[in-house]
Scaffold this motif. Structure first.
Motif, PDB file in Angstrom:
ATOM      1  N   TYR A 256       0.802  -1.226   0.000  1.00 16.85           N
ATOM      2  CA  TYR A 256       0.000   0.000   0.000  1.00 16.85           C
ATOM      3  C   TYR A 256       0.838   1.282   0.000  1.00 16.85           C
ATOM      4  O   TYR A 256       0.329   2.341  -0.324  1.00 16.85           O
ATOM      5  CB  TYR A 256      -0.909   0.045   1.236  1.00 16.85           C
ATOM      6  CG  TYR A 256      -1.772  -1.171   1.424  1.00 16.85           C
ATOM      7  CD1 TYR A 256      -2.456  -1.723   0.344  1.00 16.85           C
ATOM      8  CD2 TYR A 256      -1.928  -1.757   2.669  1.00 16.85           C
ATOM      9  CE1 TYR A 256      -3.264  -2.843   0.511  1.00 16.85           C
ATOM     10  CE2 TYR A 256      -2.738  -2.876   2.846  1.00 16.85           C
ATOM     11  CZ  TYR A 256      -3.396  -3.417   1.762  1.00 16.85           C
ATOM     12  OH  TYR A 256      -4.190  -4.501   1.926  1.00 16.85           O
TER      13      TYR A 256
ATOM     14  N   THR B 237      -2.074   0.057  -5.980  1.00 21.69           N
ATOM     15  CA  THR B 237      -3.199  -0.255  -5.095  1.00 21.69           C
ATOM     16  C   THR B 237      -4.294   0.800  -5.266  1.00 21.69           C
ATOM     17  O   THR B 237      -4.017   2.000  -5.211  1.00 21.69           O
ATOM     18  CB  THR B 237      -2.738  -0.277  -3.630  1.00 21.69           C
ATOM     19  OG1 THR B 237      -1.809  -1.351  -3.466  1.00 21.69           O
ATOM     20  CG2 THR B 237      -3.911  -0.475  -2.678  1.00 21.69           C
TER      21      THR B 237
ATOM     22  N   PHE C 114      -7.903   1.637  -3.719  1.00 19.55           N
ATOM     23  CA  PHE C 114      -8.901   1.307  -2.697  1.00 19.55           C
ATOM     24  C   PHE C 114     -10.300   1.669  -3.170  1.00 19.55           C
ATOM     25  O   PHE C 114     -10.507   2.751  -3.749  1.00 19.55           O
ATOM     26  CB  PHE C 114      -8.611   2.057  -1.394  1.00 19.55           C
ATOM     27  CG  PHE C 114      -7.353   1.599  -0.722  1.00 19.55           C
ATOM     28  CD1 PHE C 114      -7.282   0.339  -0.138  1.00 19.55           C
ATOM     29  CD2 PHE C 114      -6.227   2.416  -0.678  1.00 19.55           C
ATOM     30  CE1 PHE C 114      -6.120  -0.097   0.483  1.00 19.55           C
ATOM     31  CE2 PHE C 114      -5.066   1.982  -0.064  1.00 19.55           C
ATOM     32  CZ  PHE C 114      -5.005   0.725   0.514  1.00 19.55           C
TER      33      PHE C 114
ATOM     34  N   HIS D 113      -9.474   2.109   5.971  1.00 17.30           N
ATOM     35  CA  HIS D 113      -8.793   2.951   4.982  1.00 17.30           C
ATOM     36  C   HIS D 113      -8.153   4.156   5.647  1.00 17.30           C
ATOM     37  O   HIS D 113      -6.974   4.458   5.424  1.00 17.30           O
ATOM     38  CB  HIS D 113      -9.780   3.422   3.904  1.00 17.30           C
ATOM     39  CG  HIS D 113      -9.172   4.399   2.951  1.00 17.30           C
ATOM     40  ND1 HIS D 113      -9.165   5.760   3.191  1.00 17.30           N
ATOM     41  CD2 HIS D 113      -8.514   4.216   1.782  1.00 17.30           C
ATOM     42  CE1 HIS D 113      -8.540   6.363   2.193  1.00 17.30           C
ATOM     43  NE2 HIS D 113      -8.135   5.453   1.324  1.00 17.30           N
TER      44      HIS D 113
END
Lengths: 280, 280
Positions: A210, B142, B144, B175
């Motif tokens: 991430y 990545t 989200f 998150h």
């Protein structure tokens, strides 16, 4: 002819030896416990002669450069204090903290009337070993000199002129306070950020996917050697603790502004930091 | 044919538009307040059509991507809630914190039965503007996805497949906690380090000559935009304050070990950090 003995042919010592050895009026002798390093150094003209024993070559030296890890530097200083050296010999070192080394110098060298000048160049990479000798390592780099109570740094600066470094004479307290904030505490911050992330998110193998460039840059120096950095932090204890306190104070300014939803205060704190970073 | 409206042709929006526009079954419409950006986008085939007014193109849209700054995203959401949109329309955004945006979604879009899926890609550079559109910006990055209470992210992932991103469905709290530790707090640390250095050493123009690569890397992101980051920190308030507390706890572990001259404890703290950094 100036006889220069360099003890420890790592990246720092080997680079310094090679640069000084290019001068025709210098005779540079390399000392190392590693025979392979000595062979590499002589074969590549980094030095004019080698020895595995400091005691065999120190008596002829005009300048002795101790470029080993801090604990060995201190051992060498004790050893040199017991030898008969040239009257005008200058001893210097390359350790990154100066308080402990200067204390040893005042304790064992000053009473013997031996000139000691602490040295610390803001040079060096992550690489180590004689094969990383680099003639440009010290070029335009800040090179701190910390004279002992009986010495001044002028003669050493003359010998070291070929390094083309920016020599700055500084006292121990100022040097160590400066290192605390520009080097030691940034390392602690990088270590602490990694440990916070691991404590909150689990192993780095899980959250690594991430993270973006910002996190990677901020924590790059967290991959430093643990024994080396434990020693650096302990040898600069007072200054590091003081700088840590100041950093936590600054972190709390941010927490308070966020807590109070004080956007103006936050913008001022960040603008100050940004401007300072851009002036580096 | 899938009609995709992208609002805000900055680096993120323009890159997304360009990638989706290469698919023959997509019809991508760019919306921006800057006429020059619209002209550039159409001339360079980033989009198939343009409009300066969201209200003119939203009713035909199957997917609406809000890629403007956070405050504009929220305004657009309020505006869209009052319009007659296609029954199956999906609205998504690209804002870096999700709590406030998801709150607006639940407040104004969910009651109108409009599907909203929050989005946040760990992509983007320091550059901005339509001319930095880049077909590889999202590749292996990545991305989200935060579904609202009435939506799931599967249909959106199908439309966004050409981005070649790693989509991860995550809830708001996770998150924002993740962003706090891997992005927000590292920024605060960089800001605070710069401000500590300035407070202790004076202007950066004075001490800049001494700093090495470690300090520069650790503080690189301190040169970030102050208004933008004040907003990010405030919009993720709770998670940032919690992570700051954890970081200060970790910093104090170091201070304690140094205070106690506990070399073993220090080596363990540093080794943990080092191993974690190497596993990133």
């Amino acid at each position: 002819m100036i006889n220069i003995v360099v003890v420890g042919l790592g990246e720092m010592g080997a680079s310094l030896a090679e640069i000084l050895n290019t001068q025709s009026n210098n005779y540079v002798v390399g000392v190392d416990i590693n025979e392979q390093s000595l062979r590499y150094a002589i074969e590549n003209n980094l030095v004019s002669a080698t020895s595995s024993q400091l005691r065999d070559v120190a008596p002829q030296a005009d300048v002795i450069v101790l470029a080993t890890p801090v604990t060995s530097i201190e051992k060498n200083m004790h050893q040199l204090a017991k030898m008969v050296l040239k009257e005008n010999v200058i001893i210097t070192d390359t350790g990154s903290t100066k308080r402990d080394i200067m204390a040893v110098a005042e304790e064992v060298l000053t009473p013997m009337n031996i000139t000691f000048i602490g040295g610390h160049a803001m040079a060096g990479t992550h690489q180590s070993g004689v094969t990383y000798a680099n003639k440009h390592l010290y070029k335009h780099v800040t090179y701190f000199l910390v004279p002992s109570s009986m010495s001044d740094s002028r003669r050493l600066q003359t010998v070291f002129k070929p390094l083309d470094a920016k020599f700055i004479t500084i006292d121990i307290v100022k040097h160590d306070a400066l290192m605390a904030i520009i080097s030691d505490v940034p390392h602690v911050v990088a270590f602490a950020l990694m440990n916070t992330a691991t404590a909150q998110l689990g192993q780095a193998t899980l959250f690594g996917q991430y993270v973006a460039g910002g996190f990677k840059d901020t924590t790059r120096i967290a991959a430093s050697d643990s024994k080396l950095w434990a020693d650096v932090l302990l040898s600069n204890k007072q200054a590091v603790l003081e700088s840590q306190k100041q950093l936590i104070k600054q972190l709390n300014f941010f927490s308070q502004a966020i807590e109070n939803n004080d956007e103006d205060a936050l913008i001022t704190l960040i603008s100050d930091a940004r401007q300072s970073r851009e002036n580096l």
